[in-house]
Design a protein around this motif. Sequence first.
Motif, PDB file in Angstrom:
ATOM      1  N   ASP A   1      14.700  -1.608   7.346  1.00 63.33           N
ATOM      2  CA  ASP A   1      14.762  -0.336   6.621  1.00 63.33           C
ATOM      3  C   ASP A   1      14.623  -0.535   5.115  1.00 63.33           C
ATOM      4  OD1 ASP A   1      14.964   1.182   8.868  1.00 63.33           O
ATOM      5  OD2 ASP A   1      17.139   1.419   8.790  1.00 63.33           O
ATOM      6  N   ALA A   2      15.187  -1.614   4.607  1.00 62.20           N
ATOM      7  CA  ALA A   2      15.057  -1.891   3.164  1.00 62.20           C
ATOM      8  C   ALA A   2      13.599  -2.180   2.815  1.00 62.20           C
ATOM      9  CB  ALA A   2      15.954  -3.065   2.772  1.00 62.20           C
ATOM     10  N   VAL A   3      12.900  -2.868   3.708  1.00 63.62           N
ATOM     11  CA  VAL A   3      11.468  -3.112   3.514  1.00 63.62           C
ATOM     12  C   VAL A   3      10.727  -1.780   3.434  1.00 63.62           C
ATOM     13  CG1 VAL A   3       9.371  -3.985   4.636  1.00 63.62           C
ATOM     14  CG2 VAL A   3      11.447  -5.394   4.590  1.00 63.62           C
ATOM     15  N   ALA A   4      11.009  -0.898   4.394  1.00 65.90           N
ATOM     16  CA  ALA A   4      10.326   0.398   4.428  1.00 65.90           C
ATOM     17  C   ALA A   4      10.651   1.227   3.185  1.00 65.90           C
ATOM     18  CB  ALA A   4      10.716   1.152   5.697  1.00 65.90           C
TER      19      ALA A   4
ATOM     20  N   GLU B   1       8.109   2.624   0.334  1.00 63.76           N
ATOM     21  CA  GLU B   1       7.988   4.073   0.161  1.00 63.76           C
ATOM     22  C   GLU B   1       8.333   4.518  -1.257  1.00 63.76           C
ATOM     23  OE1 GLU B   1       9.306   4.864   4.740  1.00 63.76           O
ATOM     24  OE2 GLU B   1      10.474   5.857   3.154  1.00 63.76           O
ATOM     25  N   THR B   2       9.434   3.948  -1.774  1.00 64.64           N
ATOM     26  CA  THR B   2       9.946   4.436  -3.062  1.00 64.64           C
ATOM     27  C   THR B   2       9.397   3.648  -4.244  1.00 64.64           C
ATOM     28  OG1 THR B   2      11.837   2.930  -3.029  1.00 64.64           O
ATOM     29  CG2 THR B   2      12.130   5.072  -1.946  1.00 64.64           C
ATOM     30  N   ARG B   3       8.863   2.445  -3.964  1.00 65.25           N
ATOM     31  CA  ARG B   3       8.412   1.511  -5.013  1.00 65.25           C
ATOM     32  C   ARG B   3       9.572   1.044  -5.883  1.00 65.25           C
ATOM     33  NH1 ARG B   3       3.811  -0.041  -2.902  1.00 65.25           N
ATOM     34  NH2 ARG B   3       3.095  -0.883  -4.888  1.00 65.25           N
ATOM     35  N   ARG B   4      10.792   1.336  -5.507  1.00 66.62           N
ATOM     36  CA  ARG B   4      11.992   0.762  -6.117  1.00 66.62           C
ATOM     37  C   ARG B   4      12.476  -0.315  -5.163  1.00 66.62           C
ATOM     38  NH1 ARG B   4      14.833   3.950 -10.121  1.00 66.62           N
ATOM     39  NH2 ARG B   4      13.130   4.499 -11.503  1.00 66.62           N
TER      40      ARG B   4
ATOM     41  N   GLY C   1      -0.126   0.544   2.838  1.00 68.12           N
ATOM     42  CA  GLY C   1       0.207   0.541   4.256  1.00 68.12           C
ATOM     43  C   GLY C   1      -0.612  -0.378   5.136  1.00 68.12           C
ATOM     44  N   VAL C   2      -1.516  -1.127   4.545  1.00 71.94           N
ATOM     45  CA  VAL C   2      -2.278  -2.071   5.352  1.00 71.94           C
ATOM     46  C   VAL C   2      -2.137  -3.480   4.767  1.00 71.94           C
ATOM     47  CG1 VAL C   2      -3.984  -0.383   6.152  1.00 71.94           C
ATOM     48  CG2 VAL C   2      -4.445  -1.732   4.101  1.00 71.94           C
ATOM     49  N   GLU C   3      -2.354  -4.468   5.643  1.00 71.99           N
ATOM     50  CA  GLU C   3      -2.265  -5.851   5.205  1.00 71.99           C
ATOM     51  C   GLU C   3      -3.627  -6.313   4.692  1.00 71.99           C
ATOM     52  OE1 GLU C   3      -0.363  -8.479   7.951  1.00 71.99           O
ATOM     53  OE2 GLU C   3       1.119  -6.964   8.528  1.00 71.99           O
ATOM     54  N   VAL C   4      -3.617  -6.899   3.520  1.00 72.98           N
ATOM     55  CA  VAL C   4      -4.850  -7.369   2.898  1.00 72.98           C
ATOM     56  C   VAL C   4      -4.712  -8.869   2.640  1.00 72.98           C
ATOM     57  CG1 VAL C   4      -6.384  -7.119   0.913  1.00 72.98           C
ATOM     58  CG2 VAL C   4      -5.117  -5.140   1.753  1.00 72.98           C
ATOM     59  N   GLU C   5      -5.681  -9.621   3.100  1.00 65.76           N
ATOM     60  CA  GLU C   5      -5.626 -11.062   2.899  1.00 65.76           C
ATOM     61  C   GLU C   5      -6.217 -11.388   1.537  1.00 65.76           C
ATOM     62  OE1 GLU C   5      -6.471 -13.263   6.558  1.00 65.76           O
ATOM     63  OE2 GLU C   5      -7.460 -14.729   5.264  1.00 65.76           O
ATOM     64  N   LEU C   6      -5.407 -12.050   0.692  1.00 64.84           N
ATOM     65  CA  LEU C   6      -5.795 -12.234  -0.701  1.00 64.84           C
ATOM     66  C   LEU C   6      -6.553 -13.527  -0.968  1.00 64.84           C
ATOM     67  CD1 LEU C   6      -2.447 -11.179  -2.378  1.00 64.84           C
ATOM     68  CD2 LEU C   6      -4.503  -9.797  -2.101  1.00 64.84           C
ATOM     69  N   MET C   7      -6.361 -14.501  -0.095  1.00 57.32           N
ATOM     70  CA  MET C   7      -7.039 -15.779  -0.343  1.00 57.32           C
ATOM     71  C   MET C   7      -7.437 -16.426   0.971  1.00 57.32           C
ATOM     72  SD  MET C   7      -3.705 -17.863  -1.858  1.00 57.32           S
ATOM     73  CE  MET C   7      -2.809 -16.472  -2.573  1.00 57.32           C
TER      74      MET C   7
END
Lengths: 123, 123
Positions: free
Chosen positions: A41-44, A48-51, B113-119
Amino acid sequence: MTEQTPFDPATLRFDAAGLIPAVAQDATTGEVLMMAWMNADAVARTLETRRVTYWSRSRQAFWVKGETSGHVQELVDFRVDCDRDCLLVTVYQTGPACHTGRRSCFYTEVRDGVEVELMAPEE
Amino acid sequence: MTEQTPFDPATLRFDAAGLIPAVAQDATTGEVLMMAWMNADAVARTLETRRVTYWSRSRQAFWVKGETSGHVQELVDFRVDCDRDCLLVTVYQTGPACHTGRRSCFYTEVRDGVEVELMAPEE
């Protein structure tokens, strides 16, 4: 590379307590600021909040970094490691990241067998 | 600050399995490379040999980083965080740090919301 998969926090590998370590790095200076823990939930909430929001193991509660101190972390970049059992968040850090008032929690260096304090509290 | 205390690995706060997370950062670029675990002996070996040595949870054995791959980590700086329950090692990294051949294990970004491979793998 442009490979893309929808991200689902449930696909991370949490420990037995349902937590995953998250390393916070200053997006401006590259300095590693702290390590704390998140649950799914903390990940989500962080995304979501960018905090940046951790899970406090001592308080067993969400910990919106800086909510009381004002030393918030604005999420810049959210990364998952190869094993999906560690996170890296780069952040815009307001004020010191460490509860001791220091810029980073990693202010103690071991040098020639002794501990050396590298930085003083900012406030 | 010049405060100095002799360093004893036993004063670190290990988890129930006797382990402490260690974040490795490239001393040249500042890039966060990986996170792995150390026990007290791995900490002591890392400081003595200056070759970063983890404890492999899967193999239950010391893991001298790069011992088989050649992708060694030469210790530059060894730091302890405020709670003494996380380590930061800055290193000179030979070759890629990640077992996938990528420079860093944190090569997956979550973006919109999507996974992006950076390297990509270097080899």
